[in-house]
Motif scaffolding. Sequence first.
Motif, PDB file in Angstrom:
ATOM      1  N   SER A   1     -23.239 -19.521 -73.456  1.00 28.64           N
ATOM      2  CA  SER A   1     -22.738 -19.443 -72.086  1.00 28.64           C
ATOM      3  C   SER A   1     -21.291 -18.962 -72.108  1.00 28.64           C
ATOM      4  O   SER A   1     -20.584 -19.100 -73.116  1.00 28.64           O
ATOM      5  CB  SER A   1     -22.808 -20.817 -71.397  1.00 28.64           C
ATOM      6  N   ILE A   2     -20.841 -18.418 -71.003  1.00 35.20           N
ATOM      7  CA  ILE A   2     -19.452 -17.972 -70.900  1.00 35.20           C
ATOM      8  C   ILE A   2     -18.520 -19.178 -71.008  1.00 35.20           C
ATOM      9  O   ILE A   2     -17.493 -19.124 -71.686  1.00 35.20           O
ATOM     10  CB  ILE A   2     -19.205 -17.210 -69.586  1.00 35.20           C
TER      11      ILE A   2
ATOM     12  N   GLY B   1      -9.112  -9.554 -72.416  1.00 35.05           N
ATOM     13  CA  GLY B   1     -10.544  -9.547 -72.682  1.00 35.05           C
ATOM     14  C   GLY B   1     -11.223  -8.256 -72.285  1.00 35.05           C
ATOM     15  O   GLY B   1     -10.945  -7.701 -71.212  1.00 35.05           O
ATOM     16  N   HIS B   2     -12.115  -7.779 -73.150  1.00 33.47           N
ATOM     17  CA  HIS B   2     -12.902  -6.589 -72.856  1.00 33.47           C
ATOM     18  C   HIS B   2     -14.326  -6.994 -72.479  1.00 33.47           C
ATOM     19  O   HIS B   2     -14.969  -7.783 -73.185  1.00 33.47           O
ATOM     20  CB  HIS B   2     -12.949  -5.659 -74.068  1.00 33.47           C
TER      21      HIS B   2
ATOM     22  N   MET C   1     -14.705 -11.772 -68.986  1.00 33.84           N
ATOM     23  CA  MET C   1     -15.294 -12.921 -68.300  1.00 33.84           C
ATOM     24  C   MET C   1     -14.771 -14.221 -68.901  1.00 33.84           C
ATOM     25  O   MET C   1     -14.452 -15.175 -68.184  1.00 33.84           O
ATOM     26  CB  MET C   1     -16.818 -12.859 -68.400  1.00 33.84           C
ATOM     27  N   ILE C   2     -14.676 -14.236 -70.220  1.00 27.40           N
ATOM     28  CA  ILE C   2     -14.142 -15.410 -70.910  1.00 27.40           C
ATOM     29  C   ILE C   2     -12.671 -15.602 -70.543  1.00 27.40           C
ATOM     30  O   ILE C   2     -12.223 -16.727 -70.297  1.00 27.40           O
ATOM     31  CB  ILE C   2     -14.317 -15.248 -72.430  1.00 27.40           C
ATOM     32  N   ALA C   3     -11.912 -14.521 -70.489  1.00 27.79           N
ATOM     33  CA  ALA C   3     -10.494 -14.600 -70.133  1.00 27.79           C
ATOM     34  C   ALA C   3     -10.306 -15.154 -68.729  1.00 27.79           C
ATOM     35  O   ALA C   3      -9.402 -15.964 -68.474  1.00 27.79           O
ATOM     36  CB  ALA C   3      -9.851 -13.220 -70.250  1.00 27.79           C
ATOM     37  N   GLN C   4     -11.140 -14.734 -67.788  1.00 26.04           N
ATOM     38  CA  GLN C   4     -11.057 -15.264 -66.425  1.00 26.04           C
ATOM     39  C   GLN C   4     -11.399 -16.747 -66.401  1.00 26.04           C
ATOM     40  O   GLN C   4     -10.762 -17.537 -65.691  1.00 26.04           O
ATOM     41  CB  GLN C   4     -12.014 -14.498 -65.508  1.00 26.04           C
TER      42      GLN C   4
ATOM     43  N   SER D   1     -14.097  -4.975 -67.385  1.00 27.12           N
ATOM     44  CA  SER D   1     -14.772  -6.249 -67.105  1.00 27.12           C
ATOM     45  C   SER D   1     -15.057  -6.402 -65.614  1.00 27.12           C
ATOM     46  O   SER D   1     -14.676  -5.552 -64.803  1.00 27.12           O
ATOM     47  CB  SER D   1     -13.928  -7.416 -67.614  1.00 27.12           C
ATOM     48  N   VAL D   2     -15.724  -7.508 -65.276  1.00 24.36           N
ATOM     49  CA  VAL D   2     -16.081  -7.789 -63.887  1.00 24.36           C
ATOM     50  C   VAL D   2     -15.925  -9.281 -63.626  1.00 24.36           C
ATOM     51  O   VAL D   2     -15.871 -10.088 -64.545  1.00 24.36           O
ATOM     52  CB  VAL D   2     -17.536  -7.370 -63.560  1.00 24.36           C
ATOM     53  N   SER D   3     -15.865  -9.630 -62.356  1.00 25.55           N
ATOM     54  CA  SER D   3     -15.845 -11.036 -61.951  1.00 25.55           C
ATOM     55  C   SER D   3     -17.219 -11.489 -61.464  1.00 25.55           C
ATOM     56  O   SER D   3     -17.462 -12.682 -61.294  1.00 25.55           O
ATOM     57  CB  SER D   3     -14.814 -11.260 -60.844  1.00 25.55           C
ATOM     58  N   GLN D   4     -18.079 -10.527 -61.229  1.00 23.43           N
ATOM     59  CA  GLN D   4     -19.453 -10.813 -60.782  1.00 23.43           C
ATOM     60  C   GLN D   4     -20.347  -9.709 -61.306  1.00 23.43           C
ATOM     61  O   GLN D   4     -20.062  -8.533 -61.132  1.00 23.43           O
ATOM     62  CB  GLN D   4     -19.511 -10.858 -59.254  1.00 23.43           C
TER      63      GLN D   4
END
Length: 266
Positions: free
Chosen positions: A78-79, A102-103, A108-111, A129-132
Amino acid sequence: MPDADSTTQPSRFDVDGVGLAYEEAGAGAATPLVFIHGWTANRHRWDHQFEHFAKSRRVLRLDLRGHGESDTPTERYSIDGLAADVRRLLDDRGIERFIPIGHSMGGMIAQTLTLAQPERVERLVLVGSVSQMVYSRSRGLVMAASKSVPYNTFVAINIQRAFKRGYPKELIRKYIADSQATPRHVVMSCYDAMREFDVLDRVREIQVPVLIVHGRHDIQFPPAQAERIAANCANATVKILDTGHECPIENPGAVTEAIETFLAAP
């Protein structure tokens, strides 16, 4: 995915019996940088940036659980779990305040790290990257089709699409082979974790400066998704590069320059 000349031997860190490979270098008073790679990749995605910034500040990078030279337990990935591994490593290394870079899945992990402990994060850098997770119709069709073919083909299809058209085929083949070395259970479980990732309605909570670097020709995560993050952030800068999804290796110098400019800004 290491460069041909990369011979660095990583250190090891144990998280409840799972060994993680990591590297640490540099020193100085500046806030440490923590580089986090993406799906099926490893710490060498950041070779250019790691070596560059180690000259002026403390830097750390790791192979995420299941990737590279880290252990590959059979479990549900999981993230949140991957972020917890990074946080445990930072705690062990005595890094209290940091800048996550983060790439792709690493973004996603960085967020996740930033939202969980905002007081520890000075700035945030998201690369491709994306938030969704949102798929275009064509992307959805490719993913549906690729999951019904043999595993190596599934990986090859997705890695091939990550590069801008015209990138040297012999180099792409090397990255495909390295990704195919990632165990199937890790790849598929992390893929499902990314599909479930959605913090778009929470990124407005991020008050620190955010740099969003994205490839103009990214068909994995189209640039419009980067703009969606920026629109929801209080203090975001977007830098669009003439690359595909694999910005850090397609044009490493441009990524490094964008990060350096961002770090120098007030």
